[in-house]
Write an enzyme that holds these catalytic residues in place. Structure first.
Site, short mmCIF file in Angstrom:
data_model
loop_
_atom_site.label_atom_id
_atom_site.label_comp_id
_atom_site.label_asym_id
_atom_site.label_seq_id
_atom_site.Cartn_x
_atom_site.Cartn_y
_atom_site.Cartn_z
N GLU A 1 0.86 -1.15 -0.04
CA GLU A 1 -0.01 -0.05 -0.22
C GLU A 1 1.06 1.33 -0.04
O GLU A 1 2.00 1.32 0.70
CB GLU A 1 -0.71 -0.05 1.30
CG GLU A 1 -1.95 0.96 1.23
CD GLU A 1 -3.02 0.77 2.27
OE1 GLU A 1 -3.25 1.71 3.03
OE2 GLU A 1 -3.17 -0.25 2.65
N ASP B 1 0.05 5.42 0.44
CA ASP B 1 -1.14 6.34 0.75
C ASP B 1 -0.83 7.73 0.76
O ASP B 1 0.28 8.38 1.34
CB ASP B 1 -1.43 5.99 2.46
CG ASP B 1 -1.69 4.70 2.64
OD1 ASP B 1 -2.70 4.10 1.61
OD2 ASP B 1 -1.80 4.14 3.47
N GLU C 1 -3.47 10.34 2.74
CA GLU C 1 -4.61 10.52 3.52
C GLU C 1 -4.82 11.96 3.92
O GLU C 1 -3.79 12.40 4.92
CB GLU C 1 -4.48 9.23 4.78
CG GLU C 1 -4.95 7.89 4.38
CD GLU C 1 -4.97 7.18 5.54
OE1 GLU C 1 -5.81 6.20 5.30
OE2 GLU C 1 -4.30 7.38 6.58
#
Length: 355
Positions: free
Chosen positions: A116, A118, A120
């Protein structure tokens, strides 16, 4: 005495006339000139279709969060390395508890050892700025979080800004408006912690009241709904593959990977390196690399920069509110559990509408 008075007056006038340069004056326009695609050419709804609206120009898509559900979309294909980008405009007004995520993942296929990358974005109470964090996971290494947290030099709710991730065999670079804000060079010592399996690109908006703002002290207030995050100018560059069989969708994957390594965004130029230094020394407020309580020996990919390190305590934080450890567990809610809950809510909304 008169001369001294005149000197004080002159100095005061000079100080009043000092103009502090804005961020725009310090940092030139580094935004990449990219070939973009329409939403329908590369993406499809992930959950809560009723909260996904096509933009007025037809090129973008808006994700809504309301009391019924959040929403999200996903790329139609998985990619074996790539460059992923979109221009995003975040919700306005009171946004505490709201999280907008723009990220790559393969958690739906590799449930116990997923990768993953990210972005955010964390909402805030009215009058206070959005913050955001980046993170890197490889081979299910969620217990070894590699998060960094930042503020922005602009209001991301007032206009569109370009957010991009480069992911190659050699490195990962996160960009904001063409400015590299984080670089993760691949290290042999990282082993499987470096993301290496094909991933899809996701975008979601969801209720993270339990942790997103001041450790959960401020939650989503639905009198301000809907919370709308706008996406446009999508970029999906890379080699599309089957995530299980690792079979390439076309014969030109070697050429695509070569083009990826040779692209403008694949290397950080000296000017962009200076811009990166400017950003990290002013707007980064947490880095795992400087969190010596958590990692007495910095992880192998960390490049310790003395001018950055001097700003942080042994916790890796500035004088800022701490984010509780429970965040590491709660944040995963935007994944499979969050999607499943949203689908249940979607069915309920359909029932309510039919009746």
């Amino acid at each position: 005495m008169i001369k001294l008075l005149l000197l004080v007056i002159t100095t005061t006038i000079s100080l009043v006339n000092v103009v502090v340069p804005s961020a725009a004056a310090v940092i030139p326009d580094f935004t990449f000139n990219l070939s973009t695609i329409n939403f329908d050419d590369g993406y499809s709804p992930l959950f809560a279709d009723f909260n996904i609206h096509k933009s007025k120009d037809g090129r973008g898509e808006n994700l809504l969060l309301n009391r019924y559900a959040g929403s999200g979309f996903i790329s139609a294909k998985y990619y074996d390395y790539g460059f992923f980008s979109a221009k995003i405009k975040l919700p306005v007004d009171y946004t505490a508890g709201v999280v907008v995520a723009f990220y790559t993942s393969n958690a739906d296929v590799f449930k116990k050892n997923h990768d993953e990358l990210d972005f955010e974005f964390l909402g805030n109470v009215k009058g206070k700025p959005w913050r955001f964090q980046t993170n890197v996971y490889g081979n299910g290494s969620t217990s070894r979080g590699r998060e960094e947290r930042y503020k922005l030099w602009f209001d991301p709710s007032q206009d569109f800004h370009q957010y991009s991730v480069l992911w190659t065999f050699k490195k990962i670079i996160f960009y904001v408006d063409g400015i590299p804000i984080r670089e993760v060079p691949r290290s042999e010592a990282m082993g499987g912690d470096y993301p290496s399996k094909p991933m899809s690109l996701y975008a979601t908006i969801w209720d993270a009241s339990s942790w997103a703002t001041d450790g959960g002290h401020y939650g989503v207030r639905y009198e301000y709904e809907p919370f709308v995050s706008e996406f446009t100018d999508f970029v999906l560059e890379g080699c599309a593959v089957d995530p299980i069989e690792q079979v390439q969708d076309s014969d030109d994957c070697p050429e695509k990977k070569s083009n990826l390594e040779a692209a403008e965004y694949a290397d950080i130029t000296p000017k962009r390196r200076n811009a990166m230094k400017w950003f990290r020394e002013r707007y980064m407020y947490y880095s795992y690399c400087y969190d010596t309580l958590r990692y007495p020996v910095p992880p192998p990919e960390c490049v310790i920069v003395p001018s950055e390190q001097a700003r942080f305590k042994e916790t890796g934080r500035l004088r800022f509110e701490a984010i509780p450890r429970r965040q590491q567990r709660k944040r995963r809610g935007r994944g499979r559990r969050h999607v499943a809950a949203a689908k249940v809510m979607e069915e309920q909304v359909k029932v309510d509408t039919d009746t």
